[in-house]
Structure formats: structure tokens, C-alpha cells
Write a protein that holds these residues in place. Structure first.
Motif, PDB file in Angstrom:
ATOM      1  N   TRP A  71       0.820  -1.210   0.000  1.00 61.16           N
ATOM      2  CA  TRP A  71       0.000   0.000   0.000  1.00 61.16           C
ATOM      3  C   TRP A  71       0.856   1.263   0.000  1.00 61.16           C
ATOM      4  O   TRP A  71       0.393   2.319  -0.391  1.00 61.16           O
ATOM      5  N   ARG A  77      -3.329   4.531  -5.813  1.00 65.31           N
ATOM      6  CA  ARG A  77      -4.241   4.905  -4.737  1.00 65.31           C
ATOM      7  C   ARG A  77      -3.688   6.041  -3.879  1.00 65.31           C
ATOM      8  O   ARG A  77      -4.124   6.230  -2.753  1.00 65.31           O
ATOM      9  N   TYR A  79      -4.259   9.098  -3.333  1.00 64.71           N
ATOM     10  CA  TYR A  79      -5.217  10.176  -3.523  1.00 64.71           C
ATOM     11  C   TYR A  79      -4.771  11.407  -2.745  1.00 64.71           C
ATOM     12  O   TYR A  79      -4.137  11.295  -1.703  1.00 64.71           O
TER      13      TYR A  79
END
Length: 179
Positions: A71, A77, A79
Motif C-alpha cells: 500500500w 491509490r 489520492y
């Protein structure tokens, strides 16, 4: 004693052997000329691929799977994070940076029941009161001090007529140049 003036074509270059050597002798215009392929052992020391050790990528924090979770590396991702400013924080910033007189108290006296007597508690100022306080003394925006404009990647083009290009006098030339 005769000295050798010409370079030996087989000294630093590969030579054709076997069938291709015979073929080269028959077909080539000048079979004495070099093939142009250098001997790796003569021109490059140490020769390529001759080192016994193998290259290993140096260990970094990114190469440790325990310290490099997916992650953190997943940029799809990533953001943008929202920033939140409450009305009380905004009113405090407006009063602090406005240069308005300080007759509106931002810091209140410490509460009697508070355990930390040395640290004053901040007074919550309403946003409308803060704006009214700042605008009461002077105008926020004037002709010399305009509000901030939205940034645009390009400026609007204002066409201006430039001098005409050189052409023959008294000739029909419908072209007009603009800046």
C-alpha cells in the motif's frame, strides 16, 4: 633484416577458420584484410563475463518486504489528502493576519477550575464576528489591493495589430499580422 611495415590482420582481430575461412579466401577481394572483430582478451581487460563474482543488488529499505508494504508503493491509490479548517480556526487566522486592532480578545482569561493555570484558554470567536471586525476598520479589497485570482495555465490572448510585413507598395496584400 627486413622490418614489418604492415599490421598483422590476425594479431588483434578474429579470423575465420574452417569452412568459412576457406570460403573467405576464395570469395574475398582481399583475404588479407582484417575481419574487424576485435579479440575480447586483447582489447578489454578484464574481458566481459570473466569475473567470477556475480552482481547482487545492494540491500535497501525498499528491498525488505517487511518494511515495504504494497500500500506504500501503490501510487494508483495515492489520492490527495483533504485539509480541514474549522470556522473557529479560520476566524483566528483572519484576526491574526488582518492587522486589525486587537480590541476583540482572542485569548480569554484562564478558567478558575482549570488545572493548568499557566496556559490561557483560547476564546472561540465566531467567523462572522471576525469578518465584521476586520471589515469595520478598512476595506479589505481596493483598486490597488485586489482579491486573489484563480491561477490559469495560460493567459487570455488579446489580439493587437502589428506592423504589416514587407510587400510591394500599391499591391493587393490582404494579410494582417497580429500579436
Amino acid at each position: 633484416m627486413a622490418t614489418k611495415k604492415a599490421a598483422d590482420s590476425t594479431l588483434y582481430h578474429l579470423t575465420s577458420r574452417g569452412f568459412w575461412g576457406k570460403f573467405r579466401e576464395v570469395v574475398a577481394v582481399n583475404p588479407e584484410i582484417s575481419t574487424g572483430l576485435p579479440l575480447a582478451s586483447q582489447h578489454r581487460y578484464p574481458p566481459p563475463a570473466s569475473r567470477p563474482e556475480k552482481y547482487s543488488t545492494p540491500a535497501t529499505k525498499a528491498s525488505d518486504p517487511a518494511q515495504n508494504p504494497y500500500w506504500k508503493r501503490d501510487v494508483r491509490r495515492a489520492y490527495p489528502q483533504l485539509s480541514v479548517v474549522t470556522q473557529s480556526e479560520l476566524s483566528g487566522l483572519i484576526l491574526e493576519h488582518s492587522g486589525a486592532p486587537r480590541y476583540v480578545s482572542v485569548v480569554a482569561a484562564p478558567a478558575e477550575s482549570s488545572e493548568k493555570a499557566g496556559v490561557p484558554a483560547t476564546k472561540q470567536v465566531d467567523l462572522s464576528e471576525a469578518i465584521a471586525t476586520v471589515t469595520k476598520t478598512d476595506k479589505i479589497y481596493t483598486e490597488s489591493r485586489l482579491p486573489p485570482a484563480l491561477p490559469t495555465p495560460f493567459s487570455k490572448w488579446n489580439p493587437e495589430l502589428s506592423p504589416p510585413p514587407p510587400h510591394a507598395p500599391h499591391s493587393f496584400f490582404p494579410m494582417s499580422l497580429y500579436r
